[in-house]
Write an enzyme that holds these catalytic residues in place. Sequence first.
Site, PDB file in Angstrom:
ATOM      1  CE1 TYR A 189      -2.396   8.539   3.043  1.00 25.70           C
ATOM      2  CE2 TYR A 189      -4.589   8.635   1.869  1.00 25.70           C
ATOM      3  CZ  TYR A 189      -3.417   8.093   2.064  1.00 25.70           C
ATOM      4  OH  TYR A 189      -2.982   7.254   1.016  1.00 25.70           O
ATOM      5  CD  GLU A 214       0.813  11.403   3.091  1.00 22.06           C
ATOM      6  OE1 GLU A 214      -0.242  11.792   3.317  1.00 22.06           O
ATOM      7  OE2 GLU A 214       1.240  10.777   2.078  1.00 22.06           O
ATOM      8  CG  ASP A 239      15.974  -6.717  12.731  1.00 17.49           C
ATOM      9  OD1 ASP A 239      15.071  -6.859  13.514  1.00 17.49           O
ATOM     10  OD2 ASP A 239      15.871  -7.162  11.444  1.00 17.49           O
ATOM     11  CB  THR A 275       8.443  -6.510  13.634  1.00 17.17           C
ATOM     12  OG1 THR A 275       8.732  -7.989  14.366  1.00 17.17           O
ATOM     13  CG2 THR A 275       8.658  -6.616  12.389  1.00 17.17           C
ATOM     14  CE  LYS A 307       9.098 -11.279  13.099  1.00 17.90           C
ATOM     15  NZ  LYS A 307       9.426 -10.099  12.492  1.00 17.90           N
ATOM     16  NE  ARG A 331       1.849  -9.677   9.926  1.00 21.35           N
ATOM     17  CZ  ARG A 331       2.174 -10.686  10.059  1.00 21.35           C
ATOM     18  NH1 ARG A 331       1.486 -11.293  11.007  1.00 21.35           N
ATOM     19  NH2 ARG A 331       3.523 -11.120   9.845  1.00 21.35           N
TER      20      ARG A 331
END
Length: 415
Positions: free
Chosen positions: A48, A50, A194, A220, A223, A229
């Site tokens: 973790y 954060e 985008d 992203t 692609k 991903r």
Amino acid sequence: MHTADPELAALVDAEERLQADTLRLIPSENYVSAAVLEATGTVLQNKYSEGYPGRRYYEGQQNIDLVETLAVERAKALFGVEHANVQPYSGSPANLAAYLAFASPGDTVLGMSLPMGGHLTHGWGVSATGTWFNGVQYGVRADTGRIDFDEVRDLALKERPKIIFCGGTAVPRTIDFAAFGEIAREAGAVLVADIAHIAGLVAGGAHPSPVPHADVVATTTHKTLRGPRGALLMSRAAHAKAIDKAVFPGLQGGPHNHTTAAIAVALREASAPSFRDYAHAVVANAKALAEALLARGFDLVSGGTDNHLVLIDLTSKEVPGKVAAKALDRAGIVVNYNTVPFDPRKPFDPSGIRIGTPSLTSRGLGTADMPKVAEWIDRGVRAAGTGDEAALAGIRKEVAELMAAHPAPGLPLPR
Ligand code: DSN
């Protein structure tokens, strides 16, 4: 996995075989390298984190901070941006973070409409972005299939949106980021480019970069960029604080560190000279495929392509997009059915199919192979119209033979 959970392992094996044996033409998909795949399966996923490097809410970040910093620095260098956030879980959360950073619920945003080639998160009605915000939408011209900049400018000046989105999911032509930048400045809006579909082309110099023109660049990573991903949210330094605050703590909790690592690997790969060759080959293949389809009488939205994507309007073939897509799937050619601009049919049963060349280029197919791909699509669509399952099975066999001669990156998986 095969011992611990044979049931699940069998499904993964089947998917691996499917990806190996079929011609994957969905323009938003690709094959990642063995190194990217390996990074996604590392112990980094146990941690973790954060916060941001040097400013975390959990201890034990000695390695994670360095991993994230590496990814950030590589993103900045590859795209030539002043700031990069590598934590968004995927494209939709990345775009949502842009809303949180620059708009408030009820504010107007301007984006390309989904049926015209835009993305759900650019203010389309059924998305939270079109429900919580006043989504005003632009489209393409009926005569050219290209973005109508008169309409974009008129809407921007009339509606005074807080944010303008450019980019989309079914845009076969070069996006004129300079024109969008000019309109955004005139309207006093933040321009978010985008580039999810074309990030790899931008990185490889096969599509102009939005960086000189856009305040924020969202993408992203899975692609044309050929990473895991995930997503990147990049900006000018002036917006860095707002972007970071919007991603965490605004929208997300702990970043997916294994994904961050895989993004770092993909960014390194994308900065190699061979990736430039890849990006240009993707475009050359798409153009060759478009030419071959036109020669076979297919109608293409905008008449062709400048990038990795071709949008076929099957109206004149009298085969609905969904019927064609499902038949092609049975023929070992994986596409998705898609609306075409001004589609009289419904999105779940539209007139078109959307294809692209990122995956087949990753397997080393070249322009000389594209007439054969067009021939298979032609035969597949005809067979879809007549219900000729034997013809589809025949194509599937031919496809599998060509695919066997072109192994995919990352496959077979190590056992
Ligand atoms: N689902 C992606 C695509 O296929 O284009 C967009 O988010």
